[in-house]
Design a protein around this motif. Structure first.
Motif, PDB file in Angstrom:
ATOM      1  N   MET B   1       0.854  -1.193   0.000  1.00 60.39           N
ATOM      2  CA  MET B   1       0.000   0.000   0.000  1.00 60.39           C
ATOM      3  C   MET B   1       0.886   1.238   0.000  1.00 60.39           C
ATOM      4  SD  MET B   1      -3.352  -0.897   0.657  1.00 60.39           S
ATOM      5  CE  MET B   1      -3.813   0.610   1.431  1.00 60.39           C
ATOM      6  N   ASN B   2       0.372   2.349  -0.504  1.00 63.53           N
ATOM      7  CA  ASN B   2       1.261   3.500  -0.553  1.00 63.53           C
ATOM      8  C   ASN B   2       1.237   4.267   0.758  1.00 63.53           C
ATOM      9  OD1 ASN B   2      -1.197   4.779  -0.965  1.00 63.53           O
ATOM     10  ND2 ASN B   2      -0.976   4.505  -3.164  1.00 63.53           N
ATOM     11  N   ASP B   3       2.232   3.955   1.580  1.00 64.68           N
ATOM     12  CA  ASP B   3       2.307   4.527   2.915  1.00 64.68           C
ATOM     13  C   ASP B   3       2.541   6.023   2.895  1.00 64.68           C
ATOM     14  OD1 ASP B   3       1.984   2.592   5.078  1.00 64.68           O
ATOM     15  OD2 ASP B   3       3.479   1.473   3.934  1.00 64.68           O
ATOM     16  N   VAL B   4       3.159   6.491   1.812  1.00 60.28           N
ATOM     17  CA  VAL B   4       3.451   7.920   1.716  1.00 60.28           C
ATOM     18  C   VAL B   4       2.153   8.727   1.714  1.00 60.28           C
ATOM     19  CG1 VAL B   4       4.853   9.593   0.476  1.00 60.28           C
ATOM     20  CG2 VAL B   4       5.281   7.143   0.186  1.00 60.28           C
ATOM     21  N   ALA B   5       1.191   8.179   0.991  1.00 61.30           N
ATOM     22  CA  ALA B   5      -0.054   8.914   0.814  1.00 61.30           C
ATOM     23  C   ALA B   5      -0.802   9.095   2.127  1.00 61.30           C
ATOM     24  CB  ALA B   5      -0.949   8.194  -0.184  1.00 61.30           C
ATOM     25  N   TRP B   6      -0.601   8.136   3.086  1.00 61.98           N
ATOM     26  CA  TRP B   6      -1.353   8.182   4.332  1.00 61.98           C
ATOM     27  C   TRP B   6      -1.157   9.503   5.068  1.00 61.98           C
ATOM     28  CZ3 TRP B   6      -4.605   4.410   6.127  1.00 61.98           C
ATOM     29  CH2 TRP B   6      -4.565   3.196   5.457  1.00 61.98           C
ATOM     30  N   SER B   7       0.039  10.033   4.995  1.00 63.25           N
ATOM     31  CA  SER B   7       0.343  11.184   5.836  1.00 63.25           C
ATOM     32  C   SER B   7       0.050  12.509   5.146  1.00 63.25           C
ATOM     33  CB  SER B   7       1.821  11.139   6.245  1.00 63.25           C
ATOM     34  OG  SER B   7       2.597  11.007   5.080  1.00 63.25           O
ATOM     35  N   THR B   8      -0.060  12.498   3.816  1.00 65.17           N
ATOM     36  CA  THR B   8      -0.230  13.780   3.139  1.00 65.17           C
ATOM     37  C   THR B   8      -1.669  14.261   3.250  1.00 65.17           C
ATOM     38  OG1 THR B   8      -0.593  12.626   1.084  1.00 65.17           O
ATOM     39  CG2 THR B   8       1.627  13.389   1.491  1.00 65.17           C
ATOM     40  N   ALA B   9      -1.821  15.542   3.490  1.00 71.54           N
ATOM     41  CA  ALA B   9      -3.132  16.096   3.817  1.00 71.54           C
ATOM     42  C   ALA B   9      -4.048  16.223   2.601  1.00 71.54           C
ATOM     43  CB  ALA B   9      -2.970  17.453   4.481  1.00 71.54           C
ATOM     44  N   ASP B  10      -3.469  16.315   1.408  1.00 72.33           N
ATOM     45  CA  ASP B  10      -4.319  16.557   0.239  1.00 72.33           C
ATOM     46  C   ASP B  10      -5.015  15.299  -0.277  1.00 72.33           C
ATOM     47  OD1 ASP B  10      -1.809  15.658  -0.289  1.00 72.33           O
ATOM     48  OD2 ASP B  10      -1.713  16.527  -2.302  1.00 72.33           O
ATOM     49  N   VAL B  11      -4.603  14.119   0.209  1.00 72.96           N
ATOM     50  CA  VAL B  11      -5.295  12.895  -0.184  1.00 72.96           C
ATOM     51  C   VAL B  11      -6.532  12.747   0.683  1.00 72.96           C
ATOM     52  CG1 VAL B  11      -5.146  10.379  -0.304  1.00 72.96           C
ATOM     53  CG2 VAL B  11      -3.165  11.781  -0.870  1.00 72.96           C
ATOM     54  N   PRO B  12      -7.711  12.528   0.063  1.00 81.00           N
ATOM     55  CA  PRO B  12      -8.920  12.375   0.877  1.00 81.00           C
ATOM     56  C   PRO B  12      -8.819  11.152   1.795  1.00 81.00           C
ATOM     57  CG  PRO B  12      -9.442  12.350  -1.486  1.00 81.00           C
ATOM     58  CD  PRO B  12      -7.961  12.368  -1.365  1.00 81.00           C
ATOM     59  N   ALA B  13      -9.474  11.232   2.963  1.00 79.06           N
ATOM     60  CA  ALA B  13      -9.491  10.085   3.871  1.00 79.06           C
ATOM     61  C   ALA B  13     -10.263   8.942   3.216  1.00 79.06           C
ATOM     62  CB  ALA B  13     -10.134  10.479   5.197  1.00 79.06           C
ATOM     63  N   VAL B  14     -11.400   9.291   2.619  1.00 77.24           N
ATOM     64  CA  VAL B  14     -12.199   8.286   1.923  1.00 77.24           C
ATOM     65  C   VAL B  14     -12.632   8.866   0.588  1.00 77.24           C
ATOM     66  CG1 VAL B  14     -14.259   6.817   1.991  1.00 77.24           C
ATOM     67  CG2 VAL B  14     -13.098   7.413   4.123  1.00 77.24           C
ATOM     68  N   GLU B  15     -12.497   8.071  -0.452  1.00 83.76           N
ATOM     69  CA  GLU B  15     -12.928   8.517  -1.773  1.00 83.76           C
ATOM     70  C   GLU B  15     -13.740   7.397  -2.403  1.00 83.76           C
ATOM     71  OE1 GLU B  15      -9.683   9.278  -4.365  1.00 83.76           O
ATOM     72  OE2 GLU B  15     -10.920  10.272  -5.882  1.00 83.76           O
ATOM     73  N   ILE B  16     -15.039   7.652  -2.563  1.00 88.35           N
ATOM     74  CA  ILE B  16     -15.938   6.635  -3.107  1.00 88.35           C
ATOM     75  C   ILE B  16     -16.387   7.107  -4.489  1.00 88.35           C
ATOM     76  CG2 ILE B  16     -18.146   5.435  -2.759  1.00 88.35           C
ATOM     77  CD1 ILE B  16     -17.796   6.021   0.260  1.00 88.35           C
ATOM     78  N   ARG B  17     -16.133   6.260  -5.505  1.00 84.14           N
ATOM     79  CA  ARG B  17     -16.444   6.678  -6.878  1.00 84.14           C
ATOM     80  C   ARG B  17     -17.319   5.640  -7.576  1.00 84.14           C
ATOM     81  NH1 ARG B  17     -15.427  11.766  -6.971  1.00 84.14           N
ATOM     82  NH2 ARG B  17     -13.281  12.364  -6.496  1.00 84.14           N
ATOM     83  N   GLY B  18     -18.519   6.047  -7.931  1.00 85.47           N
ATOM     84  CA  GLY B  18     -19.389   5.211  -8.776  1.00 85.47           C
ATOM     85  C   GLY B  18     -19.616   3.808  -8.238  1.00 85.47           C
ATOM     86  N   VAL B  19     -19.856   3.690  -6.918  1.00 86.59           N
ATOM     87  CA  VAL B  19     -19.974   2.360  -6.329  1.00 86.59           C
ATOM     88  C   VAL B  19     -21.380   1.785  -6.523  1.00 86.59           C
ATOM     89  CG1 VAL B  19     -20.111   1.161  -4.108  1.00 86.59           C
ATOM     90  CG2 VAL B  19     -18.086   2.508  -4.689  1.00 86.59           C
ATOM     91  N   HIS B  20     -21.403   0.539  -6.997  1.00 85.77           N
ATOM     92  CA  HIS B  20     -22.649  -0.222  -7.077  1.00 85.77           C
ATOM     93  C   HIS B  20     -22.507  -1.445  -6.200  1.00 85.77           C
ATOM     94  CE1 HIS B  20     -24.734   1.759 -10.509  1.00 85.77           C
ATOM     95  NE2 HIS B  20     -23.500   2.196 -10.743  1.00 85.77           N
ATOM     96  N   LYS B  21     -23.586  -1.782  -5.493  1.00 89.21           N
ATOM     97  CA  LYS B  21     -23.573  -2.979  -4.668  1.00 89.21           C
ATOM     98  C   LYS B  21     -24.907  -3.685  -4.856  1.00 89.21           C
ATOM     99  CE  LYS B  21     -23.199  -5.855  -1.226  1.00 89.21           C
ATOM    100  NZ  LYS B  21     -22.273  -6.987  -1.291  1.00 89.21           N
TER     101      LYS B  21
END
Lengths: 304, 262
Positions: B1-21
Motif C-alpha cells: 500500500m502506498n504509505d506515503v499517501a497516508w500522511s499527506t493532507a491533500d489525499v482524501p481520507a475516503v474517496e468513493i467513486r461510482g460504487v454499485h452494490k
C-alpha cells in the motif's frame, strides 16, 4: 388515604417472604428411596448374582489391564477424533468448494458405515492390500512393509474408532461454530485479525459452550463403543471379562464387573464435563439460584 | 500500500467513486460518490434500507462491491488494480488495510469470553505485534478515556449497553485507526444511555478523528457533523454542510424524512 391507614398497613408488613413448601419433592423422594432399597435388597439376597465372585474379580489384574486398555483406546481415539473433527468442520464451512465437498463426503461415508463393519474391514485389510508402500505415484516404491505389521489389532481399533467418531465430532464442532454470533467474526475481521487467529481465539472458545455437552456425550459413547472392539480380539475391558467367564462360567458377575467400571468411567467424565463447562462459561456465568437467594437475604439483612 | 499517501493532507481520507452494490438482483447501492477529507465528520442519515449501513461496511470491505472503487487514504481495501479492473486482494493485503480503519457496530460485538482488558489487547498484540506491557498500558489509558478505568477485569455481559459501546469504541481506538466507522452506534441502547456514547464520539471528533457515522440522532449530527449525507433507496439524495442539509434541505425527499424523525 389517611396517615392512619398507612401506619396500620406498615404494622402489617410481612417480615419475611418464604418459599412454598414443596411436599411433592418429599413424596417423590420417599418413593424413589423405597424403589432403590427394594432393587438393592433383591439384588443382594439373590444368590445367582454371586457377589463374592464380583468382589473377587472387580480388582483382578486381568480386569484392570482390560480397563487400562479401554481407557487408552478411548482417550487416543477421542483425542484424534477431536483434532480431525475440528479440521473437517472448518473444511465443511470453507469457501473452497473442493475442500467443502471432500469434508461432506467423508462425513457421509463414515457416518454411514457401521463401526462393526468398519472394524472387521480394517482387521482384514491385509486381504485387500498385503503390503503398504511408500513411493512415487506411478513410480517405484521406496519403502514397503507387510500390512499386518502396521495395522495390528490395536492399530485397527484406533484407526476404526477414530475414522468413525471423527465424522460425528465434525458435525458437533460445526454446530458449535455456527452457534457463535456472526458479529463476533465481523468484529475480529474489522480489527484485521487473520482467519486462523479468529477461529482459535475468538470463535472456537465461544463455540465450546455449545460443543462440550454433545462432545462429552460422544466421549461416553466412545468409552462404551470400545467394547465393540472385542470382536477383533482386542483385550479391552469387556473382552477381558469374556476371557475369564469363558473359563469359569461366572458370566453374570463378570458382566457386572464390566458394567461397574463403565459406570465409574462415565461418572468421571460427567464430573470433568462440569468443570470444562464452567471454564467455557466464563463471561456469561450467572450464579446458582441457591447462591443468589442467600446473597439477596444477606443484602436485605445488611440493609435493615 | 502506498504509505506515503497516508500522511499527506491533500489525499482524501475516503474517496468513493461510482460504487454499485447488489445482493442478487437487489440494487442496494446505486452509483454512489462521496469524498471525505481527513478530520471531517460525516453523518449518514436516511430511512432503514436506504443503504447507509451497507455503504459503511463496503468501506472496510465487510461487504464486496460490484462496480466502482473505494480508496481509503489513497489505497484500496480488499482489492488491487489490474489494468482497468479491480481484483480481490489476498487476505493479508485486506487485513493490513483494515487495521487502520476502526469499526463500531450497532450490537457492540465485544468478545464475550474475554475481559474488557483482553478485548482491548487482543488485536494490538496478535495483529500489530505490540509488546504485551505496552498493549496493556495503552488499553488502560483508553478505558480511562471512555470512563471505564476501574472495569478492566469485568466481562462484557456485566456492563450496560452504553458501557459496552464505549468499550467497543476503545477497542477500535487501540489499533490507532486513521478513520472510524460507526454503524448506528446508539440504536441498540436505552434512551438514557445514548448520551454517554455520543459524548465519547464528540470527544473523538474534537480530536480531529475522521469519522463516518450512520445515525438516527439528528441532534448529534447537527452538533458534531461537518457534513450530512442523506440517502434513500441506495442513492445519495443530498450531501452538504450539516446545518444546510438539516435545516434547509434542497430536496423534497430529505425534507419529508426530517419532518418524520424530528
Amino acid at each position: 388515604m389517611t396517615d392512619a391507614t398507612a401506619v396500620k398497613m406498615g404494622a402489617d408488613l410481612p417480615v419475611r417472604i418464604r418459599a412454598r413448601k414443596r411436599y411433592g419433592n418429599w413424596v417423590a423422594g420417599a418413593m424413589v428411596v423405597l424403589v432403590v432399597v427394594l432393587v438393592f435388597r433383591s439384588a443382594l439376597t439373590n444368590e445367582n448374582f454371586s457377589w463374592p465372585a464380583f468382589g473377587r474379580y472387580v480388582f483382578s489384574s486381568t480386569i484392570l489391564l482390560g480397563l487400562a486398555r479401554t481407557v487408552e483406546l478411548a482417550v487416543i481415539a477421542m483425542a484424534l477424533s477431536i483434532i480431525a473433527g475440528i479440521v473437517l468442520a472448518v473444511l465443511r464451512q470453507s469457501s473452497n468448494g473442493v475442500l467443502n465437498a471432500v469434508s461432506g463426503a467423508y462425513i457421509w461415508v463414515f457416518r454411514a458405515t457401521p463401526l462393526l463393519v468398519l472394524l472387521l474391514l480394517l482387521y482384514n485389510v491385509a486381504a485387500l492390500y498385503p503390503t503398504v508402500s511408500l513411493g512415487i505415484p506411478f513410480g517405484p516404491d521406496l519403502f514397503s512393509v507387510a500390512t499386518n505389521s502396521v495395522v495390528t489389532v490395536a492399530g485397527a481399533a484406533i484407526i476404526g474408532l477414530t475414522l468413525h467418531e471423527a465424522a460425528y465430532c465434525a458435525e458437533i464442532f460445526r454446530a458449535g461454530l455456527v452457534s457463535v454470533e456472526h458479529g463476533q467474526r465481523e468484529a475480529a475481521e474489522a480489527l484485521g485479525m487473520p482467519s486462523g487467529l479468529i477461529l482459535r481465539r475468538i470463535v472456537l472458545p465461544q463455540a465450546m459452550r455449545a460443543i462440550v455437552p454433545p462432545l462429552t456425550n460422544q466421549f461416553v459413547n466412545v468409552v462404551k463403543t470400545t467394547s465393540i472392539v472385542s470382536v477383533i480380539s482386542m483385550s479391552e475391558l469387556l473382552h477381558s471379562a469374556q476371557i475369564i467367564y469363558a473359563r469359569t462360567y461366572e458370566t453374570i458377575p463378570l458382566l457386572l464387573v464390566a458394567t461397574f467400571w463403565y459406570l465409574v468411567l462415565t461418572a468421571l467424565l460427567t464430573v470433568a464435563q462440569h468443570y470444562v463447562e464452567q471454564y467455557f462459561n466464563r463471561g456469561r456465568a450467572g450464579i446458582s439460584a441457591a447462591a443468589s437467594r442467600k446473597l439477596s437475604r444477606l443484602a436485605l439483612e445488611a440493609g435493615r | 500500500m502506498n504509505d506515503v499517501a497516508w500522511s499527506t493532507a491533500d489525499v482524501p481520507a475516503v474517496e468513493i467513486r461510482g460504487v454499485h452494490k447488489l445482493y442478487g438482483s437487489l440494487h442496494v447501492l446505486h452509483q454512489v460518490d462521496l469524498v471525505v477529507a481527513p478530520g471531517e465528520v460525516v453523518c449518514l442519515i436516511g430511512p432503514s434500507g436506504s443503504g447507509k449501513s451497507t455503504l459503511l461496511r463496503c468501506i472496510n470491505n465487510l461487504e464486496k462491491i460490484q462496480a466502482g472503487l473505494i480508496h481509503v487514504h489513497g489505497g484500496l481495501v480488499g482489492y488491487r488494480r489490474v489494468g482497468r479492473d479491480l481484483v480481490e486482494a489476498t487476505q493479508r493485503q485486506r487485513r493490513q488495510a483494515r487495521q487502520h480503519i476502526g469499526m463500531v457496530f450497532q450490537q457492540f460485538n465485544l468478545f464475550g469470553h474475554l475481559t474488557l482488558l483482553q478485548n482491548l489487547i487482543e488485536a494490538p498484540i496478535h495483529v500489530q505485534g505490540l509488546p504485551r506491557e505496552q498493549a496493556v498500558e495503552q488499553a488502560k489509558a483508553l478505558l480511562g478515556r471512555v470512563g471505564l478505568a476501574d472495569k478492566h477485569g469485568d466481562y462484557p455481559a456485566q456492563l450496560s449497553g452504553g458501557q459496552q459501546q464505549r468499550v467497543a469504541i476503545a477497542r477500535a481506538l487501540c489499533m490507532r485507526p486513521k478513520l472510524m466507522l460507526f454503524d448506528e452506534p446508539t440504536s441498540a441502547l436505552d434512551p438514557e444511555l445514548v448520551g454517554e456514547v455520543l459524548d465519547v464520539m464528540r470527544d473523538l471528533a474534537g480530536n480531529q478523528m475522521t469519522m463516518l457515522v450512520v445515525t438516527h440522532e439528528i441532534g448529534f449530527a447537527r452538533q458534531v457533523a461537518d457534513t450530512v449525507v442523506f440517502m434513500d433507496q441506495g442513492r445519495i439524495v443530498e450531501h452538504g454542510p450539516a446545518a444546510q442539509v438539516l435545516d434547509s434541505p434542497r430536496q423534497e425527499r430529505t425534507r419529508r424524512f426530517l419532518e418524520r424523525v424530528r
